[in-house]
Design a protein around this motif. Structure first.
Motif, PDB file in Angstrom:
ATOM      1  N   MET A 108       1.817  38.894  17.383  1.00  0.00           N
ATOM      2  CA  MET A 108       2.536  37.622  17.327  1.00  0.00           C
ATOM      3  C   MET A 108       1.666  36.442  17.769  1.00  0.00           C
ATOM      4  O   MET A 108       2.072  35.296  17.624  1.00  0.00           O
ATOM      5  N   GLN A 109       0.499  36.740  18.323  1.00  0.00           N
ATOM      6  CA  GLN A 109      -0.433  35.721  18.811  1.00  0.00           C
ATOM      7  C   GLN A 109       0.275  34.761  19.785  1.00  0.00           C
ATOM      8  O   GLN A 109       0.156  33.547  19.689  1.00  0.00           O
ATOM      9  N   LEU A 110       0.997  35.349  20.731  1.00  0.00           N
ATOM     10  CA  LEU A 110       1.729  34.548  21.710  1.00  0.00           C
ATOM     11  C   LEU A 110       0.755  33.879  22.670  1.00  0.00           C
ATOM     12  O   LEU A 110      -0.195  34.500  23.133  1.00  0.00           O
ATOM     13  N   GLN A 111       1.018  32.609  22.966  1.00  0.00           N
ATOM     14  CA  GLN A 111       0.122  31.820  23.811  1.00  0.00           C
ATOM     15  C   GLN A 111       0.924  31.075  24.882  1.00  0.00           C
ATOM     16  O   GLN A 111       2.075  30.689  24.653  1.00  0.00           O
ATOM     17  N   VAL A 112       0.304  30.833  26.017  1.00  0.00           N
ATOM     18  CA  VAL A 112       0.911  30.035  27.074  1.00  0.00           C
ATOM     19  C   VAL A 112       1.202  28.636  26.531  1.00  0.00           C
ATOM     20  O   VAL A 112       0.388  28.060  25.811  1.00  0.00           O
ATOM     21  N   GLY A 113       2.386  28.111  26.850  1.00  0.00           N
ATOM     22  CA  GLY A 113       2.797  26.790  26.392  1.00  0.00           C
ATOM     23  C   GLY A 113       3.572  26.804  25.088  1.00  0.00           C
ATOM     24  O   GLY A 113       4.189  25.807  24.717  1.00  0.00           O
ATOM     25  N   GLU A 114       3.571  27.929  24.414  1.00  0.00           N
ATOM     26  CA  GLU A 114       4.238  28.042  23.118  1.00  0.00           C
ATOM     27  C   GLU A 114       5.758  28.160  23.294  1.00  0.00           C
ATOM     28  O   GLU A 114       6.238  28.790  24.226  1.00  0.00           O
ATOM     29  N   GLU A 115       6.510  27.530  22.381  1.00  0.00           N
ATOM     30  CA  GLU A 115       7.963  27.645  22.381  1.00  0.00           C
ATOM     31  C   GLU A 115       8.367  28.767  21.434  1.00  0.00           C
ATOM     32  O   GLU A 115       7.947  28.782  20.275  1.00  0.00           O
ATOM     33  N   VAL A 116       9.157  29.703  21.955  1.00  0.00           N
ATOM     34  CA  VAL A 116       9.610  30.864  21.190  1.00  0.00           C
ATOM     35  C   VAL A 116      11.092  31.098  21.504  1.00  0.00           C
ATOM     36  O   VAL A 116      11.688  30.355  22.275  1.00  0.00           O
ATOM     37  N   ILE A 117      11.651  32.141  20.930  1.00  0.00           N
ATOM     38  CA  ILE A 117      13.045  32.496  21.178  1.00  0.00           C
ATOM     39  C   ILE A 117      13.083  33.835  21.909  1.00  0.00           C
ATOM     40  O   ILE A 117      12.490  34.808  21.452  1.00  0.00           O
ATOM     41  N   ALA A 118      13.783  33.856  23.048  1.00  0.00           N
ATOM     42  CA  ALA A 118      14.018  35.105  23.779  1.00  0.00           C
ATOM     43  C   ALA A 118      15.337  35.682  23.268  1.00  0.00           C
ATOM     44  O   ALA A 118      16.335  34.967  23.173  1.00  0.00           O
ATOM     45  N   LEU A 119      15.332  36.965  22.929  1.00  0.00           N
ATOM     46  CA  LEU A 119      16.500  37.633  22.372  1.00  0.00           C
ATOM     47  C   LEU A 119      17.019  38.675  23.356  1.00  0.00           C
ATOM     48  O   LEU A 119      16.261  39.510  23.831  1.00  0.00           O
ATOM     49  N   ILE A 120      18.329  38.607  23.636  1.00  0.00           N
ATOM     50  CA  ILE A 120      18.954  39.566  24.556  1.00  0.00           C
ATOM     51  C   ILE A 120      20.256  40.049  23.929  1.00  0.00           C
ATOM     52  O   ILE A 120      21.126  39.233  23.598  1.00  0.00           O
ATOM     53  N   LYS A 121      20.397  41.358  23.768  1.00  0.00           N
ATOM     54  CA  LYS A 121      21.643  41.908  23.248  1.00  0.00           C
ATOM     55  C   LYS A 121      22.763  41.676  24.257  1.00  0.00           C
ATOM     56  O   LYS A 121      22.532  41.718  25.469  1.00  0.00           O
ATOM     57  N   SER A 122      23.976  41.457  23.761  1.00  0.00           N
ATOM     58  CA  SER A 122      25.111  41.208  24.661  1.00  0.00           C
ATOM     59  C   SER A 122      25.382  42.405  25.572  1.00  0.00           C
ATOM     60  O   SER A 122      25.887  42.235  26.681  1.00  0.00           O
ATOM     61  N   SER A 123      25.018  43.597  25.142  1.00  0.00           N
ATOM     62  CA  SER A 123      25.222  44.787  25.979  1.00  0.00           C
ATOM     63  C   SER A 123      24.157  44.928  27.064  1.00  0.00           C
ATOM     64  O   SER A 123      24.304  45.737  27.977  1.00  0.00           O
ATOM     65  N   ASP A 124      23.077  44.132  26.994  1.00  0.00           N
ATOM     66  CA  ASP A 124      22.009  44.186  28.002  1.00  0.00           C
ATOM     67  C   ASP A 124      22.166  43.137  29.092  1.00  0.00           C
ATOM     68  O   ASP A 124      21.434  43.141  30.078  1.00  0.00           O
ATOM     69  N   LEU A 125      23.102  42.220  28.918  1.00  0.00           N
ATOM     70  CA  LEU A 125      23.347  41.171  29.899  1.00  0.00           C
ATOM     71  C   LEU A 125      24.456  41.649  30.835  1.00  0.00           C
ATOM     72  O   LEU A 125      25.431  42.262  30.395  1.00  0.00           O
ATOM     73  N   SER A 126      24.311  41.382  32.128  1.00  0.00           N
ATOM     74  CA  SER A 126      25.353  41.789  33.083  1.00  0.00           C
ATOM     75  C   SER A 126      25.498  40.728  34.170  1.00  0.00           C
ATOM     76  O   SER A 126      24.610  39.910  34.395  1.00  0.00           O
ATOM     77  N   ILE A 127      26.649  40.770  34.842  1.00  0.00           N
ATOM     78  CA  ILE A 127      26.904  39.856  35.947  1.00  0.00           C
ATOM     79  C   ILE A 127      26.367  40.486  37.217  1.00  0.00           C
ATOM     80  O   ILE A 127      26.817  41.556  37.622  1.00  0.00           O
TER      81      ILE A 127
END
Length: 135
Positions: A108-127
């Protein structure tokens, strides 16, 4: 574990299944839960959490995804290992950590300072905790 503070917007329930919608930094978030504490109600502030390995990355995203949680983030730091890479992600005032394979980071050639999208499944998020009004 990564954590953010969000506000409950709505709760949909069917038997023991709950879909909770939150907002954080003007971004909607969803969590799927089988157990929901009675103190979690609309307008409640909570600390949400997920494992770093549950945060996937997207770059140059086109089309639709089934991921309910798509957070616009900026890469603050990247620690590249032989097999895995750790990314520090800025989401408003919160810092999240994503652990992805080094192969993916390079492809993906990810670099510091780059704007991207973080993806989280609803089943992986918790209170993690329900916050009081004093915070």
């Amino acid at each position: 574990m990564s954590s953010i503070i969000a506000t409950v917007q709505s709760i949909q329930s069917l038997q023991n299944l709950h879909i909770v919608t939150f907002t954080c930094n003007n971004t909607p978030l969803k969590m799927m839960s089988l157990d929901l504490n009675d103190t979690v109600q609309q307008a409640t502030k909570v600390r949400l959490t997920c494992k770093p390995t549950a945060i996937a990355m997207a770059k140059n995203l086109l089309g639709e995804l089934s991921y309910a949680n798509q957070l616009p983030v900026r890469i603050q730091a990247i620690e590249v290992g032989e097999l895995l890479s750790a990314l520090q992600l800025q989401f408003g005032e919160f810092v999240l950590e994503s652990i992805i394979t080094t192969d993916s980071q390079k492809r993906m050639q990810l670099q510091v300072g780059e704007e991207v999208i973080a993806l989280i499944k609803s089943s992986d998020l918790s209170i993690q905790e329900v916050l009081t009004d004093e915070l």
